[in-house]
Design an enzyme around this catalytic site. Sequence first.
Site, mmCIF file in Angstrom:
data_model
loop_
_atom_site.group_PDB
_atom_site.id
_atom_site.type_symbol
_atom_site.label_atom_id
_atom_site.label_comp_id
_atom_site.label_asym_id
_atom_site.label_seq_id
_atom_site.Cartn_x
_atom_site.Cartn_y
_atom_site.Cartn_z
ATOM 1 N N SER A 13 0.659 -1.064 -0.072
ATOM 2 C CA SER A 13 0.158 0.032 -0.039
ATOM 3 C C SER A 13 0.681 1.215 -0.041
ATOM 4 O O SER A 13 1.768 1.496 -0.958
ATOM 5 C CB SER A 13 -0.893 -0.143 1.110
ATOM 6 O OG SER A 13 -1.945 0.652 0.966
ATOM 7 N N HIS A 37 -7.828 -5.795 1.146
ATOM 8 C CA HIS A 37 -6.446 -4.931 1.172
ATOM 9 C C HIS A 37 -5.649 -5.603 2.222
ATOM 10 O O HIS A 37 -5.865 -5.334 3.476
ATOM 11 C CB HIS A 37 -6.894 -3.657 1.460
ATOM 12 C CG HIS A 37 -5.632 -2.708 1.459
ATOM 13 N ND1 HIS A 37 -5.377 -2.250 -0.059
ATOM 14 C CD2 HIS A 37 -5.133 -1.991 2.443
ATOM 15 C CE1 HIS A 37 -4.329 -1.521 0.480
ATOM 16 N NE2 HIS A 37 -4.216 -1.035 1.666
#
Length: 396
Positions: A229, A371
Amino acid sequence: MKIHLLYILLFTFTTAIFAQNTDESKVGSYVLPELLRAQNGEEINSSEKWNTIRRPEILKLFEDNVYGQVPDSFDKIEFKVLEQNNNALTGKATFKKVAIYVVRNKKIITIQAHLYIPNNVKKPAPVFLTINHRGGETMNPSPDNEFWPVEEVINSGYAMAGFDVKDVAPDHKTQYVNQILTKLYPEHISQPNGMRALGAWGWGAGRVIDYLETDTAVDAKKVIVVGHSRGGKAALWCGAQDQRVAMAVSNESGNSGAKLSRRNFGESVEVITRNFPHWFIPKYAEYANNEHNLPIDQHMLLALLAPRAVYVASAAEDSWADPKGQYLALAAAQPVFGLYDFKPNLPDNMPPDNEQVIHLPLGFHNRDGGHDMNLFDWRQFVKFADEYFKKNNNKK
Ligand code: GTR
């Protein structure tokens, strides 16, 4: 609460409160800036022209419009092994905690690197180096630590290194200046294109590579910089600058990482610059809702890695990071790798979930689920690195 759970909750919260387009039919058309045409109109048709003309131009465009500069000068760097255990993981690995001291203008900062090196290999081990924004405690060798699965990676013949980004720049809107910016590079703080947090994190990875170059148990010509990320954004920018990086792994880096900014899907430049202004130079916010005027797009960041390897990982439920936009960026970067005699020929469409595509030196997967960076992702990174380094003969 465990720190990574906190991140997941924060992430879910940000995703929920800021509207984003996740409807494929509402993605407008866009034209990407040309990779292989210099600013003076010259066609870039050789690796030499890419290296001497276009690559420096694009680096500068990213510096002046997105991430800021990354300084490479300092007065002194020193290393000290603070802890060493030659019998880590029941004898499979050597663990070292290394202090990296960097001095400039009589000011000093310390980065603590964690390093696990496989004992059971014939040659110095290639090394995965994680730019870790989830806190030092996530670099533990516990078997249920999927975010940083040391034993799995060691078993595959790779070393595992990592550092906590807060040693170089805390991930905070104002406090990000508290480490290297205030102490080593204060002149950058007021420069419009001075270093900001993502650049600083990549700078930190560079200093860990400085250490790895001194450790004969690892192969510093095979450093794989990994980030998840926001860490993935930093890993790509780091690999773009620092050509000692042999391979960059972007795990769900999304907007301002591997995702095409002009593709109106998932997180936008408007949202990211509002929530995380400290990651970028102020000028980047001028492209909020104005992505079509960016002089770059993120395929160009991936192209800056050429001819080195790039792996882009995404997750099917992570629409915020736009899996398809990341795949399309990787595909759009291919012509630059083509200048180097590679013929990566990625399929037009993203592969089905959990299927890896490898067209060296590029690779991609879209895992099912949300995620995060987990064991499945790491297994794909290792498979890709094995292919790229053809290192299977490195096992005893
Ligand atoms: C989100 C941010 C993303 C990504 C993510 C993370 O809140 O919008 O760009 O960086 O955080 O780092 O987990």
